[in-house]
Every structure is written in structure tokens, then in C-alpha cells.
Enzyme design. Structure first.
Site, PDB file in Angstrom:
ATOM      1  N   LYS A 190      37.789  53.003 -30.915  1.00 38.15           N
ATOM      2  CA  LYS A 190      37.186  54.145 -30.225  1.00 38.15           C
ATOM      3  C   LYS A 190      35.656  54.003 -30.195  1.00 38.15           C
ATOM      4  O   LYS A 190      35.092  53.152 -30.885  1.00 38.15           O
ATOM      5  CB  LYS A 190      37.614  55.431 -30.941  1.00 38.15           C
ATOM      6  CG  LYS A 190      39.131  55.677 -30.915  1.00 38.15           C
ATOM      7  CD  LYS A 190      39.488  56.984 -31.628  1.00 38.15           C
ATOM      8  CE  LYS A 190      40.990  57.208 -31.663  1.00 38.15           C
ATOM      9  NZ  LYS A 190      41.334  58.517 -32.276  1.00 38.15           N
ATOM     10  N   TYR A 201      46.230  60.761 -23.737  1.00 31.24           N
ATOM     11  CA  TYR A 201      46.452  61.819 -24.730  1.00 31.24           C
ATOM     12  C   TYR A 201      47.311  62.961 -24.177  1.00 31.24           C
ATOM     13  O   TYR A 201      47.237  64.072 -24.681  1.00 31.24           O
ATOM     14  CB  TYR A 201      45.104  62.348 -25.226  1.00 31.24           C
ATOM     15  CG  TYR A 201      44.436  61.440 -26.243  1.00 31.24           C
ATOM     16  CD1 TYR A 201      45.111  61.032 -27.394  1.00 31.24           C
ATOM     17  CD2 TYR A 201      43.121  61.011 -26.071  1.00 31.24           C
ATOM     18  CE1 TYR A 201      44.495  60.200 -28.328  1.00 31.24           C
ATOM     19  CE2 TYR A 201      42.500  60.186 -27.009  1.00 31.24           C
ATOM     20  CZ  TYR A 201      43.192  59.788 -28.137  1.00 31.24           C
ATOM     21  OH  TYR A 201      42.583  58.988 -29.068  1.00 31.24           O
ATOM     22  N   PHE A 241      42.286  70.767 -29.757  1.00 29.04           N
ATOM     23  CA  PHE A 241      41.261  69.719 -29.800  1.00 29.04           C
ATOM     24  C   PHE A 241      41.322  68.773 -28.603  1.00 29.04           C
ATOM     25  O   PHE A 241      40.582  67.782 -28.554  1.00 29.04           O
ATOM     26  CB  PHE A 241      41.365  68.913 -31.106  1.00 29.04           C
ATOM     27  CG  PHE A 241      42.747  68.354 -31.381  1.00 29.04           C
ATOM     28  CD1 PHE A 241      43.160  67.165 -30.808  1.00 29.04           C
ATOM     29  CD2 PHE A 241      43.627  69.040 -32.222  1.00 29.04           C
ATOM     30  CE1 PHE A 241      44.429  66.650 -31.045  1.00 29.04           C
ATOM     31  CE2 PHE A 241      44.905  68.526 -32.469  1.00 29.04           C
ATOM     32  CZ  PHE A 241      45.303  67.333 -31.880  1.00 29.04           C
ATOM     33  N   ARG A 296      49.943  50.579 -37.527  1.00 27.81           N
ATOM     34  CA  ARG A 296      49.653  51.951 -37.959  1.00 27.81           C
ATOM     35  C   ARG A 296      49.316  51.998 -39.444  1.00 27.81           C
ATOM     36  O   ARG A 296      48.478  52.777 -39.886  1.00 27.81           O
ATOM     37  CB  ARG A 296      50.855  52.859 -37.678  1.00 27.81           C
ATOM     38  CG  ARG A 296      51.131  53.113 -36.211  1.00 27.81           C
ATOM     39  CD  ARG A 296      50.296  54.220 -35.638  1.00 27.81           C
ATOM     40  NE  ARG A 296      50.603  55.521 -36.199  1.00 27.81           N
ATOM     41  CZ  ARG A 296      50.115  56.672 -35.725  1.00 27.81           C
ATOM     42  NH1 ARG A 296      49.292  56.664 -34.684  1.00 27.81           N
ATOM     43  NH2 ARG A 296      50.426  57.811 -36.280  1.00 27.81           N
ATOM     44  N   THR A 327      45.811  59.907 -40.088  1.00 25.51           N
ATOM     45  CA  THR A 327      44.970  60.433 -39.003  1.00 25.51           C
ATOM     46  C   THR A 327      43.614  60.919 -39.511  1.00 25.51           C
ATOM     47  O   THR A 327      42.587  60.676 -38.886  1.00 25.51           O
ATOM     48  CB  THR A 327      45.713  61.584 -38.280  1.00 25.51           C
ATOM     49  OG1 THR A 327      46.963  61.072 -37.806  1.00 25.51           O
ATOM     50  CG2 THR A 327      44.910  62.099 -37.102  1.00 25.51           C
ATOM     51  N   ARG A 340      40.761  53.538 -41.413  1.00 21.70           N
ATOM     52  CA  ARG A 340      40.210  54.895 -41.490  1.00 21.70           C
ATOM     53  C   ARG A 340      39.796  55.246 -42.911  1.00 21.70           C
ATOM     54  O   ARG A 340      38.772  55.901 -43.126  1.00 21.70           O
ATOM     55  CB  ARG A 340      41.241  55.893 -40.954  1.00 21.70           C
ATOM     56  CG  ARG A 340      41.399  55.817 -39.429  1.00 21.70           C
ATOM     57  CD  ARG A 340      42.594  56.622 -38.962  1.00 21.70           C
ATOM     58  NE  ARG A 340      42.696  56.688 -37.501  1.00 21.70           N
ATOM     59  CZ  ARG A 340      43.761  57.139 -36.865  1.00 21.70           C
ATOM     60  NH1 ARG A 340      44.824  57.573 -37.551  1.00 21.70           N
ATOM     61  NH2 ARG A 340      43.780  57.170 -35.539  1.00 21.70           N
ATOM     62  N   ASN A 346      37.765  58.962 -36.005  1.00 21.77           N
ATOM     63  CA  ASN A 346      38.657  58.144 -36.841  1.00 21.77           C
ATOM     64  C   ASN A 346      38.849  56.711 -36.338  1.00 21.77           C
ATOM     65  O   ASN A 346      39.824  56.052 -36.678  1.00 21.77           O
ATOM     66  CB  ASN A 346      39.967  58.876 -37.120  1.00 21.77           C
ATOM     67  CG  ASN A 346      40.792  59.106 -35.874  1.00 21.77           C
ATOM     68  OD1 ASN A 346      40.444  58.628 -34.794  1.00 21.77           O
ATOM     69  ND2 ASN A 346      41.899  59.818 -36.014  1.00 21.77           N
ATOM     70  N   HIS A 373      42.655  53.878 -32.369  1.00 19.17           N
ATOM     71  CA  HIS A 373      43.957  54.405 -31.943  1.00 19.17           C
ATOM     72  C   HIS A 373      45.011  53.318 -32.056  1.00 19.17           C
ATOM     73  O   HIS A 373      44.736  52.156 -31.772  1.00 19.17           O
ATOM     74  CB  HIS A 373      43.895  54.868 -30.483  1.00 19.17           C
ATOM     75  CG  HIS A 373      45.265  55.110 -29.911  1.00 19.17           C
ATOM     76  ND1 HIS A 373      45.925  56.308 -30.079  1.00 19.17           N
ATOM     77  CD2 HIS A 373      46.116  54.288 -29.251  1.00 19.17           C
ATOM     78  CE1 HIS A 373      47.138  56.204 -29.529  1.00 19.17           C
ATOM     79  NE2 HIS A 373      47.276  54.998 -29.013  1.00 19.17           N
ATOM     80  N   GLU A 425      51.777  53.030 -23.293  1.00 20.13           N
ATOM     81  CA  GLU A 425      50.328  52.868 -23.395  1.00 20.13           C
ATOM     82  C   GLU A 425      49.861  51.501 -22.887  1.00 20.13           C
ATOM     83  O   GLU A 425      48.822  51.399 -22.228  1.00 20.13           O
ATOM     84  CB  GLU A 425      49.878  53.123 -24.833  1.00 20.13           C
ATOM     85  CG  GLU A 425      50.053  54.587 -25.215  1.00 20.13           C
ATOM     86  CD  GLU A 425      49.750  54.913 -26.672  1.00 20.13           C
ATOM     87  OE1 GLU A 425      49.714  56.118 -27.010  1.00 20.13           O
ATOM     88  OE2 GLU A 425      49.554  53.985 -27.480  1.00 20.13           O
TER      89      GLU A 425
HETATM   90  P1  DAT Z   1      46.823  59.454 -34.585  1.00 16.97           P
HETATM   91  O1  DAT Z   1      45.537  59.007 -33.916  1.00 16.97           O
HETATM   92  O2  DAT Z   1      46.803  59.178 -36.061  1.00 16.97           O
HETATM   93  O3  DAT Z   1      48.055  58.932 -33.905  1.00 16.97           O
HETATM   94  P2  DAT Z   1      47.474  62.011 -33.367  1.00 16.97           P
HETATM   95  O4  DAT Z   1      48.212  61.251 -32.330  1.00 16.97           O
HETATM   96  O5  DAT Z   1      48.194  63.108 -34.063  1.00 16.97           O
HETATM   97  O6  DAT Z   1      46.857  61.050 -34.488  1.00 16.97           O
HETATM   98  O7  DAT Z   1      46.181  62.670 -32.700  1.00 16.97           O
HETATM   99  C1  DAT Z   1      45.407  61.941 -31.774  1.00 16.97           C
HETATM  100  C2  DAT Z   1      43.958  62.116 -32.116  1.00 16.97           C
HETATM  101  O8  DAT Z   1      43.599  63.488 -31.980  1.00 16.97           O
HETATM  102  C3  DAT Z   1      43.595  61.757 -33.559  1.00 16.97           C
HETATM  103  O9  DAT Z   1      43.339  60.382 -33.711  1.00 16.97           O
HETATM  104  C4  DAT Z   1      42.388  62.586 -33.805  1.00 16.97           C
HETATM  105  C5  DAT Z   1      42.649  63.837 -32.976  1.00 16.97           C
HETATM  106  N1  DAT Z   1      43.222  64.896 -33.806  1.00 16.97           N
HETATM  107  C6  DAT Z   1      44.477  64.974 -34.288  1.00 16.97           C
HETATM  108  N2  DAT Z   1      44.667  66.087 -35.008  1.00 16.97           N
HETATM  109  C7  DAT Z   1      43.485  66.737 -34.986  1.00 16.97           C
HETATM  110  C8  DAT Z   1      43.011  67.949 -35.543  1.00 16.97           C
HETATM  111  N3  DAT Z   1      43.803  68.735 -36.273  1.00 16.97           N
HETATM  112  N4  DAT Z   1      41.723  68.305 -35.317  1.00 16.97           N
HETATM  113  C9  DAT Z   1      40.906  67.530 -34.572  1.00 16.97           C
HETATM  114  N5  DAT Z   1      41.281  66.382 -34.011  1.00 16.97           N
HETATM  115  C10 DAT Z   1      42.555  65.977 -34.220  1.00 16.97           C
HETATM  116 MG    MG Z   2      48.833  59.331 -32.022  1.00 18.22          MG
END
Ligand code: DAT
Ligand code: MG
Length: 149
Positions: free
Chosen positions: A9, A49, A57, A85, A91, A102, A112, A115, A126
Site C-alpha cells: 500500500k 474493496y 471506514f 496472509r 489486520t 504488519r 497496515n 494487502h 483480485e
Molecule cells: P485485511 O486487510 O487484513 O484483509 P479487511 O479485509 O478486514 O482486512 O479490511 C480491509 C482493510 O480495511 C484493512 O486492511 C484496513 C481497513 N480496516 C479494516 N477494519 C478496519 C477498522 N475497524 N477501522 C479502520 N480500518 C479498517
Molecule cells: Mg481483506
């Protein structure tokens, strides 16, 4: 062969962690089959996303991923989706285990660093979203006999 989609990212790029992050996947023994350094359009970010569209968010997520260049990659190998992963970590970087990307380099869930696709079908979706077929390189690393029986 199993493939996954990874993206460093904008924070990972700005912090100069591109080499460090790629090194971990190379050193593990996975095979790089696609890589591009690019800016992300809001259309691509929103599609990527899409599952988070209703989350509070979502807007900041799209704003962040489009805020600077990213390194989009496809990696190949047995079990690469799950293993990638694990290398990424939880996350929230604050609670991610040390030894993960991370856990080693982040402190905030909105920064973080990387991705990674969360399942085989997500990876397929994806990869197709981010890469054209001709941008993926089919090759056989000479290292293979030293990595697997
Ligand atoms: P990951 O990236 O571990 O797969 P995710 O798919 O649940 O996590 O979410 C995508 C992204 O969204 C994550 O990398 C960061 C952001 N995110 C997730 N949960 C969040 C939260 N509670 N507050 C702020 N940003 C968040
Ligand atoms: Mg994810």
C-alpha cells in the site's frame, strides 16, 4: 498452481519497505509472476474493496489506497494464499505478531502496509481485477528442486 494477489500500500512504498516486503516472499520460496508499480484509480479501489462498501471506514480506505503509488503483485506456490496472509499478519498492526510484516513495521489499522487476498476465490477475483493475462509471466524457477521434493 495456486496464486495470490498482494499489494504494498502507499504507506509501505512511502516508508521505503518495498524491498523488505518483497524479500520475505522471495526468501520463503514463492514465485513472483506479476508486478507493477502504479497509481490506483478510485474505480479500481472501490471495486477492490467492494465487500467493505457498507463499512464506516470505506471512504477513508479508498482515499488512502489512491493517495500514492502501490506495488501490485501476483505470487505463486503451493498454499500461497494462506501462507502469504500469515506473513502479512493480523489486520491491526498493533496486535499483529512480531515477525509478520504488519507486526514488525506498523502501529495503526489504517496504515497496515500491505494487502493480501483472504481466500482462493478472492485471489482469483483480485488477480483478474488488477492484472491482464498477458501481464502475468509463466516461468519455472531453477530453484524448484531445492524447495520441494
Ligand atoms: P485485511 O486487510 O487484513 O484483509 P479487511 O479485509 O478486514 O482486512 O479490511 C480491509 C482493510 O480495511 C484493512 O486492511 C484496513 C481497513 N480496516 C479494516 N477494519 C478496519 C477498522 N475497524 N477501522 C479502520 N480500518 C479498517
Ligand atoms: Mg481483506
Amino acid at each position: 498452481m495456486e496464486r495470490t494477489f498482494l499489494a504494498i500500500k502507499p504507506d509501505g512504498v512511502q516508508r521505503g519497505l518495498v524491498g523488505e516486503i518483497i524479500r520475505r516472499y522471495e526468501a520463503k520460496g514463492f514465485t513472483l509472476v506479476g508486478l507493477k508499480f502504479m497509481n490506483v484509480t478510485s474505480e479500481l479501489a472501490e471495486q477492490h474493496y467492494d465487500v467493505h462498501r457498507e463499512r464506516p471506514f470505506f471512504a477513508s480506505l479508498v482515499e488512502f489506497i489512491t493517495s500514492g503509488p502501490v506495488v501490485a503483485m501476483v505470487w505463486e506456490g503451493e498454499g500461497v494464499v494462506g501462507a502469504a496472509r500469515k506473513i502479512i499478519g493480523a489486520t491491526n498492526p498493533l496486535t499483529a505478531e512480531p515477525g509478520t510484516v504488519r507486526g514488525d513495521f506498523g502501529i495503526n489499522i489504517g496504515r497496515n502496509l500491505i494487502h493480501g487476498s483472504d481466500a482462493l476465490e478472492t485471489a482469483q477475483r483480485e488477480i483478474a481485477l488488477w492484472f491482464k493475462d498477458e501481464e502475468l509471466v509463466n516461468w519455472q524457477p531453477h530453484l524448484t528442486p531445492w524447495l520441494r521434493e
